[in-house]
Design a protein around this motif. Structure first.
Motif, PDB file in Angstrom:
ATOM      1  N   ILE A  80       0.848  -1.202   0.000  1.00  0.00           N
ATOM      2  CA  ILE A  80       0.000   0.000   0.000  1.00  0.00           C
ATOM      3  C   ILE A  80       0.878   1.245   0.000  1.00  0.00           C
ATOM      4  O   ILE A  80       1.841   1.342   0.768  1.00  0.00           O
ATOM      5  N   THR A  81       0.542   2.183  -0.882  1.00  0.00           N
ATOM      6  CA  THR A  81       1.295   3.445  -0.897  1.00  0.00           C
ATOM      7  C   THR A  81       0.411   4.582  -1.409  1.00  0.00           C
ATOM      8  O   THR A  81      -0.771   4.392  -1.713  1.00  0.00           O
ATOM      9  N   THR A  82       1.007   5.753  -1.493  1.00  0.00           N
ATOM     10  CA  THR A  82       0.298   6.943  -1.952  1.00  0.00           C
ATOM     11  C   THR A  82       0.464   7.119  -3.466  1.00  0.00           C
ATOM     12  O   THR A  82       1.533   6.853  -4.002  1.00  0.00           O
ATOM     13  N   PRO A  83      -0.575   7.614  -4.133  1.00  0.00           N
ATOM     14  CA  PRO A  83      -0.453   7.911  -5.561  1.00  0.00           C
ATOM     15  C   PRO A  83       0.123   9.304  -5.796  1.00  0.00           C
ATOM     16  O   PRO A  83       0.412   9.669  -6.934  1.00  0.00           O
ATOM     17  N   PHE A  84       0.284  10.075  -4.698  1.00  0.00           N
ATOM     18  CA  PHE A  84       0.747  11.461  -4.846  1.00  0.00           C
ATOM     19  C   PHE A  84       2.203  11.531  -4.392  1.00  0.00           C
ATOM     20  O   PHE A  84       2.520  11.934  -3.272  1.00  0.00           O
ATOM     21  N   THR A  85       3.089  11.077  -5.297  1.00  0.00           N
ATOM     22  CA  THR A  85       4.513  10.986  -5.005  1.00  0.00           C
ATOM     23  C   THR A  85       5.242  10.870  -6.335  1.00  0.00           C
ATOM     24  O   THR A  85       4.618  10.791  -7.389  1.00  0.00           O
ATOM     25  N   PHE A  86       6.562  10.845  -6.263  1.00  0.00           N
ATOM     26  CA  PHE A  86       7.369  10.592  -7.453  1.00  0.00           C
ATOM     27  C   PHE A  86       7.223   9.104  -7.832  1.00  0.00           C
ATOM     28  O   PHE A  86       7.085   8.249  -6.958  1.00  0.00           O
ATOM     29  N   ILE A  87       7.291   8.826  -9.118  1.00  0.00           N
ATOM     30  CA  ILE A  87       7.037   7.478  -9.647  1.00  0.00           C
ATOM     31  C   ILE A  87       7.905   6.391  -8.997  1.00  0.00           C
ATOM     32  O   ILE A  87       7.496   5.232  -8.887  1.00  0.00           O
ATOM     33  N   ALA A  88       9.109   6.761  -8.530  1.00  0.00           N
ATOM     34  CA  ALA A  88      10.040   5.761  -7.991  1.00  0.00           C
ATOM     35  C   ALA A  88       9.436   4.954  -6.848  1.00  0.00           C
ATOM     36  O   ALA A  88       9.756   3.771  -6.686  1.00  0.00           O
ATOM     37  N   THR A  89       8.567   5.576  -6.053  1.00  0.00           N
ATOM     38  CA  THR A  89       7.946   4.871  -4.929  1.00  0.00           C
ATOM     39  C   THR A  89       7.218   3.625  -5.429  1.00  0.00           C
ATOM     40  O   THR A  89       7.343   2.536  -4.859  1.00  0.00           O
ATOM     41  N   ALA A  90       6.451   3.789  -6.504  1.00  0.00           N
ATOM     42  CA  ALA A  90       5.686   2.658  -7.050  1.00  0.00           C
ATOM     43  C   ALA A  90       6.555   1.748  -7.919  1.00  0.00           C
ATOM     44  O   ALA A  90       6.362   0.528  -7.942  1.00  0.00           O
ATOM     45  N   GLU A  91       7.507   2.342  -8.625  1.00  0.00           N
ATOM     46  CA  GLU A  91       8.405   1.521  -9.462  1.00  0.00           C
ATOM     47  C   GLU A  91       9.057   0.424  -8.635  1.00  0.00           C
ATOM     48  O   GLU A  91       9.174  -0.726  -9.076  1.00  0.00           O
ATOM     49  N   ALA A  92       9.510   0.768  -7.436  1.00  0.00           N
ATOM     50  CA  ALA A  92      10.202  -0.207  -6.596  1.00  0.00           C
ATOM     51  C   ALA A  92       9.302  -1.402  -6.308  1.00  0.00           C
ATOM     52  O   ALA A  92       9.755  -2.553  -6.296  1.00  0.00           O
ATOM     53  N   ILE A  93       8.007  -1.125  -6.086  1.00  0.00           N
ATOM     54  CA  ILE A  93       7.044  -2.208  -5.818  1.00  0.00           C
ATOM     55  C   ILE A  93       6.910  -3.077  -7.067  1.00  0.00           C
ATOM     56  O   ILE A  93       6.921  -4.308  -6.997  1.00  0.00           O
ATOM     57  N   SER A  94       6.824  -2.429  -8.225  1.00  0.00           N
ATOM     58  CA  SER A  94       6.684  -3.177  -9.481  1.00  0.00           C
ATOM     59  C   SER A  94       7.948  -3.980  -9.791  1.00  0.00           C
ATOM     60  O   SER A  94       7.866  -5.084 -10.316  1.00  0.00           O
ATOM     61  N   TYR A  95       9.124  -3.444  -9.472  1.00  0.00           N
ATOM     62  CA  TYR A  95      10.383  -4.174  -9.733  1.00  0.00           C
ATOM     63  C   TYR A  95      10.375  -5.560  -9.093  1.00  0.00           C
ATOM     64  O   TYR A  95      10.892  -6.511  -9.665  1.00  0.00           O
ATOM     65  N   VAL A  96       9.846  -5.671  -7.864  1.00  0.00           N
ATOM     66  CA  VAL A  96       9.894  -6.973  -7.179  1.00  0.00           C
ATOM     67  C   VAL A  96       8.707  -7.858  -7.557  1.00  0.00           C
ATOM     68  O   VAL A  96       8.552  -8.957  -7.030  1.00  0.00           O
ATOM     69  N   GLY A  97       7.858  -7.367  -8.466  1.00  0.00           N
ATOM     70  CA  GLY A  97       6.735  -8.179  -8.940  1.00  0.00           C
ATOM     71  C   GLY A  97       5.509  -8.094  -8.057  1.00  0.00           C
ATOM     72  O   GLY A  97       4.534  -8.808  -8.266  1.00  0.00           O
TER      73      GLY A  97
END
Ligand SMILES: *Cc1c(COP(=O)(O)O)cnc(C)c1O
Length: 364
Positions: A80-97
């Motif tokens: 769970i994270t915020t959508p109001f941030t720099f993309i890197a926050t979510a990218e890291a989650i996507s990197y690990v699948g």
């Protein structure tokens, strides 16, 4: 007049003699990978942040990524994270699948809304990544209580919050991990890319040291598939020098912010809200107004820089849009249409701040 968003040159000039001498010394030393300055900086940063371990990595994005790897988060897991941030926050989650789960933000602090976090927790949830957005700490005491009860990892995204604290306890020391960025424009910035992971857990610290260095515990012995993600020695030289001034930088960022807020207090603009729980270190000074575009045009006409952080929430980005087309996050979406940020850096002078607020009042 020309006022930029950040002024890296004057910060360098104020430390030039010390930085130049230390850089030359490191060049002569030629220990460029995981050398003495990286080691010393890791210790100094851990001491400053009040954590047991600080592990230098190549960027803030890598800090988030490696923390999730060390936590064992992967496919099938939700974070769970915020959508109001720099993309890197979510990218890291996507990197690990794993799957990023975006929840709405608080309309005042613009940080993740803890009530929404609680609603989003289900059997697949493994972690929460709170972002201390613009330098204001998330209410970590409440979040830690919630996550401890549900057995979830917290990876704090501290890319914008170096030096921010809650009752003296620094951001990065509340969760299982803290992830910091030293991108040049961050509150503690180096002269390229750099990052840091903090943890109080010996085992996790050990894993991170192995992960950042090709999965190698001992030279040419590889236990896991790791990464090439080390903090650069020359960046560590600069960070050691700037770290000694970080409290002064934070204080001056607050001076700038408070002068803006006082001048704009009686206008229709929504100035940044300090929730009083932690120390806001103003990585950005961000305002909300319906007529944002008109105000920004007026500033730009006077050569005063301004910028929108962030114009497109992450669930509306092309890369995530299809997967999140049914999700509606009204606070985030409305804030993204009204927000704009003013120049904030420790060296910004009061006269310039007054000029900026005069231009804004004129535009209103
Ligand atoms: C800057 C930033 C990052 C990424 O840091 P890099 O060092 O540029 O990789 C991650 N999260 C947030 C909130 C940031 O502002």
């Amino acid at each position: 007049m020309n006022i930029p968003m950040v002024d890296l040159k004057s910060q360098y000039l104020s430390l030039k003699n010390e930085i130049d001498a230390a850089m030359l010394e490191a060049l002569e030393e030629t220990h460029f990978i995981l050398g003495p300055n990286v080691q010393a900086f890791e210790q100094e940063a851990a001491d400053y942040l009040g954590v047991k371990h600080a592990i230098g990595v190549a960027s803030g994005t890598d800090a988030l990524h490696l923390a999730l790897v060390a936590a064992g988060i992967g496919p099938g897991d939700e974070v769970i994270t915020t959508p109001f941030t720099f993309i890197a926050t979510a990218e890291a989650i996507s990197y690990v699948g794993a799957t990023p789960v975006f929840v709405d933000i608080d309309p005042y602090t613009l940080n993740i809304d803890l009530k929404q976090v609680e609603h989003a927790i289900n059997a697949k949830t493994r972690a929460v990544i709170p972002v201390h957005l613009f330098g204001q700490p998330v209410d970590m005491e409440a979040l830690v209580q919630l996550c401890d009860a549900k057995n979830l990892f917290i990876v704090e995204d501290c890319a914008q919050s170096f030096g921010a604290h809650i009752n003296g306890k620094m951001t990065g020391g509340f969760g299982a991990f803290g992830a910091f960025s030293f991108f040049p424009s961050k509150n503690l910035g180096c002269f390229g890319d750099g990052g840091l992971v903090t943890t109080n857990d010996d085992k996790h610290a050990n894993e991170l040291r192995i992960l950042r260095n090709h999965g190698s515990r001992e030279r040419y012995h590889h236990n896991v598939i790791g990464y090439n993600s080390r903090l650069d020695e020359l960046q560590a030289v600069i960070l050691r020098i700037k770290l000694k001034h970080i409290d002064d930088y934070s204080q001056n960022r607050r001076r700038v912010a408070h002068r803006y807020s006082e001048a704009l207090a009686d206008t229709s603009i929504q100035v940044p809200y300090e929730d009083g729980k932690g120390l806001h270190v103003y990585h950005q000074y961000t305002l909300l107004h319906e007529k944002r575009d008109d105000i920004m045009t007026a500033l730009q006409e006077k050569n005063i820089a301004c910028a929108v952080y962030y114009p497109i929430p992450l669930h509306k980005q092309d890369v995530y849009m299809d997967a999140y087309k049914d999700i509606h996050l009204p606070v985030t979406e409305s804030v993204a249409e009204k927000c704009f940020s003013l120049p904030v850096y420790p060296e910004l002078e009061n006269d310039n701040i007054d000029t900026i607020t005069d231009v804004i009042k004129g535009a209103l």
